[in-house]
Design an enzyme around this catalytic site. Structure first.
Site, PDB file in Angstrom:
ATOM      1  N   ASP A  69       0.849  -1.194   0.000  1.00  0.00           N
ATOM      2  CA  ASP A  69       0.000   0.000   0.000  1.00  0.00           C
ATOM      3  C   ASP A  69       0.884   1.242   0.000  1.00  0.00           C
ATOM      4  O   ASP A  69       2.021   1.227   0.479  1.00  0.00           O
ATOM      5  CB  ASP A  69      -0.974   0.005   1.185  1.00  0.00           C
ATOM      6  N   HIS A  96       3.719   2.659   5.404  1.00  0.00           N
ATOM      7  CA  HIS A  96       3.580   2.346   3.985  1.00  0.00           C
ATOM      8  C   HIS A  96       4.835   2.716   3.197  1.00  0.00           C
ATOM      9  O   HIS A  96       5.062   2.167   2.114  1.00  0.00           O
ATOM     10  CB  HIS A  96       2.346   3.037   3.395  1.00  0.00           C
ATOM     11  N   GLU A 128      -5.718   3.476   3.634  1.00  0.00           N
ATOM     12  CA  GLU A 128      -6.233   4.128   4.830  1.00  0.00           C
ATOM     13  C   GLU A 128      -7.627   4.713   4.616  1.00  0.00           C
ATOM     14  O   GLU A 128      -8.271   5.140   5.569  1.00  0.00           O
ATOM     15  CB  GLU A 128      -5.270   5.250   5.269  1.00  0.00           C
TER      16      GLU A 128
END
Length: 375
Positions: A69, A96, A128
């Site tokens: 991510d 991340h 998120e």
């Protein structure tokens, strides 16, 4: 790539955190790295602010997926780094920047050291919020290159460097945002009988919501309802006409999530009647549980334990939310925790993960992916 190069990448990425679907600089930075590799070895496709990078196998029979991510959080950084966020009000406070760097380290290795099967790297935006995994997985590119198995990691500040932790089955909870808007009738503080006070209504509602877990959820199951923010009113001598509650729901089963929402809706309807107001409920982003495929997870744990010097622990399930759950719902796979030893936890403004953990993850996953891609 050597250790120093990977650390530079991590620090460069740490400087440019961007929130979901606004990761334009991050995407371009990653694309600039990917352009350095031979086109005959890696094929790149973009999707919104995300990236698919397919490293071609020598005689592929399957495709192994690896997801990282890429978004940051709306947090003001308070670390003592000399490479702090250059975007005021935003920070990579969930690791991340580590996740992307590790993926680049793996990708660069397999570009230069081909294995039998394809390896698909998914640099996914908006983990998120509002959630990028599900739409990315439903994209035309993902359908064209759909992996046969998929894996991902998440840093764990609580675990020491050199530790990997996971478990077969449920790892992360089902999660849902919760927003409730109440609208009543405002007025002068001296004449409350002519109004419908939404501060009073919201306070009553919060208390009632907290009874759901204790009285409507199986005690052998687990659920959490947290109201983290309440806003209402304008000044001290005006009775509030509006109020807004913002929170989160987390459960260890889909059934409990559905039950909790049913009870929220019933209680909110009761508040509408009892306080003569109107209410609107919005569940915002909802994330599917991360359920690790049992056989693959056990195989991974045994392999890392036997093939590396790193410690492998079986952890408990957590109430953490992760939209990687949508990926393992459709594709066999698993997620694991990577120890990064920090005094401050995830989503904290002072989170400072130990960068030596990058090497741990790269080494461990090179061995594991090579094993899976050549067998």
């Amino acid at each position: 790539m050597d250790r120093d190069h990977l650390i530079k990448i991590r620090r460069d990425l740490h400087r440019i955190p961007e929130i979901g679907f606004q990761e334009f600089k991050t995407q371009q930075y990653l694309l600039n790295i990917l352009k350095q590799f031979p086109e005959d070895r890696v094929e790149v496709q973009t999707w919104k602010t995300g990236i698919f990078a397919l490293v071609k196998g020598t005689s592929p029979k399957k495709t192994i997926g690896y997801r990282a991510d890429i978004d940051g959080l709306p947090i003001v950084e308070e670390t003592d780094y000399n490479f702090q966020s250059e975007h005021p009000g935003f920070m990579h406070a969930c690791g991340h920047d580590f996740h992307m760097t590790i993926a680049i380290g793996l990708l660069s290795h397999f570009v230069l050291n081909p294995v039998q099967d394809h390896i698909l790297f998914l640099f996914q935006p908006a983990e998120e919020g509002p959630g990028g995994a599900e739409p990315m997985l439903n994209s035309d590119v993902a359908k064209m290159w759909k992996p046969d198995l998929i894996t991902a990691l998440h840093i764990s500040p609580e675990l020491p460097v050199g530790t990997i932790a996971t478990k077969p089955g449920l790892l992360f909870a089902n999660t849902s945002e919760l927003f409730i808007d109440l609208k009543g009738k405002g007025g002068h503080a001296a004449y409350p009988h002519t109004t419908n006070d939404m501060v009073v209504a919201s306070c009553s509602l919060v208390t009632q919501l907290q009874s759901i877990v204790s009285r409507n959820v199986d005690p052998l199951d687990s659920a959490v309802i947290t109201i983290g923010k309440i806003t209402g009113g304008t000044v001290q001598n005006i009775i509030a006409e509006n109020a807004r509650l913002e929170g989160t729901i987390r459960t260890l089963s889909v059934e409990s999530m559905n039950k909790v929402k049913e009870r929220i809706e019933a209680i909110v309807h009761g508040v509408e009647i009892g306080y003569s107001c109107k209410a609107i409920i919005d569940y915002g982003s909802m994330y599917h549980q991360v359920y690790n495929r049992e056989d693959l997870t056990i195989e991974f744990m045994n392999f890392i334990s036997d093939s590396t010097n790193y410690e492998v622990n079986e952890c408990r399930e957590a109430m953490t939310g992760e939209d990687f759950g949508y990926m393992v719902d459709q594709i066999p796979g698993f997620m694991f925790w990577l120890g990064v030893q920090s005094s401050y936890g995830l989503h904290h403004a002072k989170l400072q993960p130990d960068e030596t953990a990058i090497e741990v993850a790269v080494e461990a996953m090179i061995k594991y992916i090579s094993f899976k891609a050549n067998n």
